[in-house]
Design a protein around this motif. Structure first.
Motif, short mmCIF file in Angstrom:
data_model
loop_
_atom_site.label_atom_id
_atom_site.label_comp_id
_atom_site.label_asym_id
_atom_site.label_seq_id
_atom_site.Cartn_x
_atom_site.Cartn_y
_atom_site.Cartn_z
N GLN A 425 0.81 -1.17 0.06
CA GLN A 425 0.47 -0.10 -0.09
C GLN A 425 1.16 1.30 0.23
N PHE A 426 1.91 1.14 0.80
CA PHE A 426 2.82 2.51 0.63
C PHE A 426 3.38 2.34 -0.86
N ARG A 427 3.72 1.52 -0.88
CA ARG A 427 4.41 1.55 -2.97
C ARG A 427 3.70 2.05 -2.86
N LEU A 428 2.26 2.09 -3.36
CA LEU A 428 1.14 2.21 -4.10
C LEU A 428 0.86 3.92 -4.12
N ALA A 429 0.88 3.95 -2.48
CA ALA A 429 1.11 5.52 -2.11
C ALA A 429 1.90 6.75 -2.14
N LEU A 430 3.57 6.29 -2.46
CA LEU A 430 4.40 7.02 -2.75
C LEU A 430 4.66 7.18 -4.33
N GLY A 431 4.10 5.78 -5.12
CA GLY A 431 3.59 6.13 -6.78
C GLY A 431 2.82 7.54 -6.76
N GLN A 432 1.49 7.20 -6.04
CA GLN A 432 0.94 8.62 -7.04
C GLN A 432 1.34 9.71 -6.07
N LYS A 433 2.30 9.36 -4.92
CA LYS A 433 2.65 10.95 -4.36
C LYS A 433 3.65 11.31 -5.19
N PHE A 434 4.36 10.53 -5.43
CA PHE A 434 5.32 11.54 -7.02
C PHE A 434 4.88 11.17 -8.39
N ALA A 435 4.13 10.87 -8.76
CA ALA A 435 3.40 10.55 -9.65
C ALA A 435 4.43 11.62 -10.59
N ALA A 436 4.33 12.97 -10.56
CA ALA A 436 4.24 13.57 -11.67
C ALA A 436 6.56 13.72 -11.80
N ASN A 437 6.53 13.05 -10.66
CA ASN A 437 8.16 13.24 -10.92
C ASN A 437 8.44 12.01 -11.46
N HIS A 438 7.91 10.71 -11.97
CA HIS A 438 8.73 9.63 -12.74
C HIS A 438 7.94 9.07 -13.55
N GLY A 439 6.49 10.14 -13.85
CA GLY A 439 5.42 9.75 -15.11
C GLY A 439 4.96 8.59 -15.48
N ALA A 440 5.35 7.68 -14.50
CA ALA A 440 4.57 5.91 -15.09
C ALA A 440 3.42 5.63 -15.04
N PHE A 441 2.89 7.21 -14.49
CA PHE A 441 0.99 6.45 -14.77
C PHE A 441 0.60 7.15 -15.84
N ALA A 442 1.13 8.31 -16.39
CA ALA A 442 1.33 8.92 -17.43
C ALA A 442 0.49 8.78 -19.56
N GLN A 443 2.07 7.51 -19.22
CA GLN A 443 2.95 7.49 -20.43
C GLN A 443 1.03 6.11 -20.31
N ARG A 444 0.98 5.63 -21.82
CA ARG A 444 0.17 4.87 -22.93
C ARG A 444 0.90 3.45 -22.51
N ASP A 445 1.21 3.08 -21.49
CA ASP A 445 1.76 1.86 -20.82
C ASP A 445 0.64 0.30 -20.83
N PHE A 446 0.44 0.09 -21.04
CA PHE A 446 -0.29 -1.06 -20.27
C PHE A 446 0.37 -2.65 -19.73
N ARG A 447 0.27 -2.58 -18.83
CA ARG A 447 0.99 -3.51 -18.07
C ARG A 447 0.11 -4.62 -18.02
N PHE A 448 -0.03 -6.00 -18.61
CA PHE A 448 -1.44 -7.03 -18.35
C PHE A 448 -0.44 -8.55 -17.44
N LEU A 449 -0.82 -8.37 -16.81
CA LEU A 449 -0.18 -9.77 -16.05
C LEU A 449 -1.47 -10.49 -15.72
N TRP A 450 -1.34 -12.20 -15.71
CA TRP A 450 -2.22 -13.05 -14.40
C TRP A 450 -1.17 -12.79 -13.71
N VAL A 451 -2.56 -13.05 -12.28
CA VAL A 451 -1.93 -13.76 -10.83
C VAL A 451 -3.08 -15.19 -10.94
N THR A 452 -2.27 -16.29 -10.68
CA THR A 452 -2.32 -17.50 -10.52
C THR A 452 -2.24 -18.70 -9.79
N ASP A 453 -2.87 -18.73 -9.09
CA ASP A 453 -3.00 -20.22 -7.71
C ASP A 453 -3.27 -19.00 -6.12
N PHE A 454 -4.19 -18.40 -6.84
CA PHE A 454 -4.71 -17.73 -5.49
C PHE A 454 -5.51 -19.04 -4.22
#
Ligand code: ASP
Length: 611
Positions: A425-454
C-alpha cells in the motif's frame, strides 16, 4: 413558430463536410451548438453526432431568414437548406474536420425549440455531475460522451467477433433467477404468483454457464449484465456488464490464450497493439513482490533485504526478525527536504505492527554495510527514493489461523502477508504522491499480467469461518487436495485474475466437475448437507450426470472501456449509470410503489428499525 419537416430529407451529416463538397447543395439537421450574432452576419454551429458545421446567414439572405436565425437559441433543433462554400483562408478553423468549409443557409426550418438549459452540451467541463446524470440526455449530446459510447460499441463488437471466430456461441441466461454465490448481496424480485417467494437478479451467469458446459455447449460467452447489491465504492456500479465465458476441457493456458486474444482485439480499437502472452505470477509471488494481488508493474517491484542486516542490527532497530524487511524504490523523486521526509512518515501512518525507514542516509550512518548491500539488491538510481518497511518487534497483529508450508516454496504466513500488504500500500501511495516526478502513470503503458494460484479459502474474522476466496465452484489445486481439510489456509485454488496496471480486469477459475469434491468444498465452507441441498441441490445433482472438466472467466466490460477511453470513472462509459448511492437521477429510481402493487405482491413495507 415551429415548422414541419414535411418531405425534407437530410443529405449530409454535420461532421462529414469537406473542401471537396464545396458547391454542393445540402440539407443538414441537428442542434444549435452555439450562435454568434454579428448583426449583419449570424453564425450557427450546427451539431449532430458526427460533429459540427458552421452555418452562415448573410444579410442578403433576406429579412425573414435573418429574423429566424436571430431567434435561435442553444439546442434548438433545426434543418438547414443551403450550399457548401470554401472558407476564406483567414477564417479556416484547423481544429475541426469541417473547418475548411461553411454552409450558406438559403432556408431554415425550426423543428423544435429548447427550454433554458441546466447546462450546455457545448461546454467542456461541467463540474456538477449530479446535474449531468439528471439531464443525461443533454450530457450524452456532448461529443466526448458520444465517443465513449461508440468506443463501448466497438469494443463489444471486437470481443464478439473474436470469440465467434474461436468457435464460441453467445447464449443468453435468465435475469430472473435464484441467488448465485458470488458473495455479494442479491437484488431480490418478489413473485406475484408465488406469494412470499423471490427471484434474485444474477450476480453473474456462473451456474448457468456451468450448466451449459454440462449440456455440451463446449464454448459459451455472453456480454452479460450482472447485479450486486453492494455498498458502493467509487468505482462500482450496482449493475455492470461482464464479458463472461466458459469452456469445456479447458486448462488455464487455454483460457488465458482466449482472453489475450479478445483483449488484443479490444485494444486494437484504440490503435494499440498489446504484447502477448501476458506475464504470469503466482499469488504468493505477487504478494512478495508487490504486496497486493493486483500488481501495478509500471513501478519497480519491492525486494526483501532482511539478509543485509546482522541479527544484532535487527535487535538494535527493534525490527521483528521473523518478517521480511521490504525495500521500496520510487523512481525519479530527487532530493527530499527534512519536511518532505516527515511527510512520508505521515503518509505511512502511525502503525503498531510496522515501521518505516524513510531516511536511508541517516540509517547508512549507523549501518553502512547493511545499506550498501541493500542498494545492491534494490538497485535504486541516484535520484530514486529508497525506503524500507519492516515489522515492529513484539507487536502481535490480529491472530489469524496459521498457514502451513506446501509445495516446493514455503508459503507466506499471515503475518508476512500483512506486512507485505502494508508495504505494498505504501509503495502505491508513494507512486501516486510522486506521479509527476516519475511520469510512469501518464504514458500509454499497458502492463497486463496473470495472477494464478490464489488461496482457496479466506478467513472471515467476523463469522469465524472459511469463505471461498473466489466462489465455491472453484477447483482446488490438484497438489493441495490432501490438505483441503487439514490445512485449509494453505490450500491453493485453480483461480486466476487478469490484471492491468494495478486494476483487476477479471477473475475466473477451473471449476469443480466432480460431485465428491464439490461436497468436500461445501463442507470445508461450513455448509451442512441440508444447506448444500437447499442452496445448490439441483447443481449437485447435475454434477452427477457426466459433467466434463471445464473452466472460465469473466472480465468487466465497463472497466475495460473506461481504461481504453482514458476516462476517470465508470460513469463516463455507462450510458445510464447510477450514483454512488445507487440512484438513477434521471428516472428517479428507486421509488416507492403504489399500495395496489404492494398488495398484489403480498408485501407490506415497514420501517427497518421496526423489524
Ligand atoms: N462468475 C465469476 C465472477 O463474476 C467469474 C468466473 O468465475 O467466471 O466473478
Amino acid at each position: 413558430m415551429l415548422d414541419f419537416l414535411g418531405s425534407l430529407q437530410r443529405t449530409h451529416m454535420c461532421g462529414a463536410l469537406r473542401a471537396s463538397d464545396a458547391g454542393s447543395s445540402v440539407v443538414l439537421m441537428g442542434w444549435v451548438n452555439r450562435r454568434r450574432d454579428l448583426g449583419n452576419l449570424i453564425f450557427l454551429d450546427l451539431r449532430d453526432r458526427t460533429g459540427i458545421t458552421q452555418i452562415v446567414i448573410t444579410a442578403d439572405a433576406g429579412a425573414e431568414l435573418h429574423k429566424k436565425a436571430e431567434s435561435l437559441r442553444s439546442e434548438y433543433v433545426i434543418a438547414v437548406i443551403g450550399h457548401v462554400k470554401l472558407r476564406e483562408a483567414s477564417t479556416i478553423n484547423p481544429n475541426i474536420p469541417t473547418g475548411e468549409v461553411e454552409v450558406v443557409a438559403d432556408e431554415l426550418r425550426l423543428l423544435n425549440d429548447c427550454k433554458p438549459l441546466p447546462f450546455s452540451p457545448a461546454d467542456n467541463d461541467i463540474a456538477n455531475e449530479e446535474l449531468r446524470l439528471k439531464y443525461r440526455y443533454l450530457d450524452l449530446r456532448r461529443p466526448e460522451m458520444y465517443q465513449n459510447m461508440v468506443l463501448r460499441d466497438r469494443v463489444s463488437i471486437a470481443v464478439r467477433q473474436y470469440l465467434t471466430s474461436q468457435g464460441f456461441h453467445e447464449i443468453e441466461t435468465p435475469i430472473l433467477t435464484r441467488s448465485t454465490p458470488e458473495g455479494a448481496r442479491d437484488y431480490l424480485v418478489p413473485s406475484r404468483v408465488h406469494n412470499g417467494e423471490f427471484y434474485a437478479l444474477p450476480q453473474s451467469p456462473q451456474q448457468f454457464k456451468q450448466i451449459l458446459m454440462i449440456a455440451g455447449f463446449d464454448k459459451y460467452f455472453q456480454i452479460a449484465r450482472c447485479f450486486r447489491d453492494e455498498d458502493l465504492r467509487a468505482d462500482r456500479q450496482p449493475e455492470f456488464t461482464q464479458i463472461d465465458l466458459e469452456m469445456t476441457f479447458a486448462r488455464p493456458d487455454g483460457i488465458f490464450a482466449i482472453v489475450e486474444g479478445f483483449l488484443t482485439a479490444a485494444w486494437k480499437t484504440i490503435g494499440v497493439d498489446i504484447a502477448t502472452p501476458f506475464p504470469r505470477m503466482t499469488y504468493d509471488e505477487a504478494i512478495r513482490l508487490y504486496g497486493i494481488d493486483k500488481p501495478d508493474m509500471r513501478l519497480p517491484a519491492m525486494s526483501d533485504v532482511k539478509s543485509c542486516f546482522a541479527p544484532a542490527d535487527l535487535a538494535t532497530l527493534n525490527i521483528d526478525p521473523d518478517l521480511p524487511i521490504v525495500a521500496i524504490v520510487t523512481p525519479k523523486v530527487g532530493e527530499l527536504s527534512r519536511k518532505e521526509r516527515d511527510d512520508l512518515k505521515l503518509l505511512f501512518g502511525d502503525r503498531r505492527e510496522a515501521k518505516v525507514f524513510e531516511d536511508i542516509k541517516r540509517l547508512e550512518k549507523s549501518f553502512p554495510e547493511a545499506v550498501s548491500k541493500i542498494r545492491e539488491i534494490a538497485k535504486p538510481n541516484a535520484d530514486d527514493l529508497l525506503v524500507l518497511v519492516a515489522g515492529s518487534k513484539a507487536e502481535g497483529g490480529p491472530q489469524l489461523p496459521s498457514v502451513g508450508n506446501c509445495g516446493e516454496n514455503p508459503r507466506l504466513t499471515n503475518k508476512e502477508r500483512e506486512l507485505l500488504g502494508i508495504a505494498g500500500q505504501f509503495r502505491l501511495a508513494l507512486g501516486q504522491k510522486f506521479a509527476a516526478n516519475h511520469g510512469a502513470f501518464a504514458q500509454r503503458d499497458f502492463r497486463f499480467l496473470w495472477v494464478t494460484d490464489f488461496p482457496m479459502f479466506e478467513w472471515d474474522e467476523t463469522e469465524g469461518r472459511w469463505n471461498a476466496a473466489h466462489h465455491p465452484f472453484t477447483s482446488p489445486h490438484e497438489e493441495d487436495m490432501p490438505i483441503l481439510e487439514s490445512d485449509p489456509g494453505a490450500a491453493r485454488s485453480l483461480a486466476y485474475d487478469v490484471v492491468l496496471n494495478g486494476t483487476e480486469l477479471g477473475s475466473g477459475s477451473i471449476r469443480i466437475h466432480r460431485q465428491d469434491i464439490q461436497s468436500i468444498i461445501f463442507k470445508a465452507l461450513g455448509m451442512s448437507p441440508e444447506e448444500q441441498q437447499l442452496r445448490f441441490g439441483y447443481f449437485l445433482e447435475a454434477l452427477q450426470y457426466g459433467t466434463p472438466p471445464h473452466g472460465g472467466i469473466a472480465l468487466g466490460l465497463d472497466r475495460i472501456v473506461m481504461i481504453l477511453a482514458g476516462a476517470s470513472s465508470l460513469r463516463e462509459v455507462i450510458p445510464f449509470p447510477k450514483t454512488a448511492k445507487a440512484i438513477d437521477l434521471m428516472m428517479d429510481a428507486p421509488t416507492p410503489v403504489s399500495d395496489k402493487q404492494l398488495k398484489e405482491l403480498g408485501i407490506a413495507v415497514v420501517s427497518r428499525k421496526d423489524i
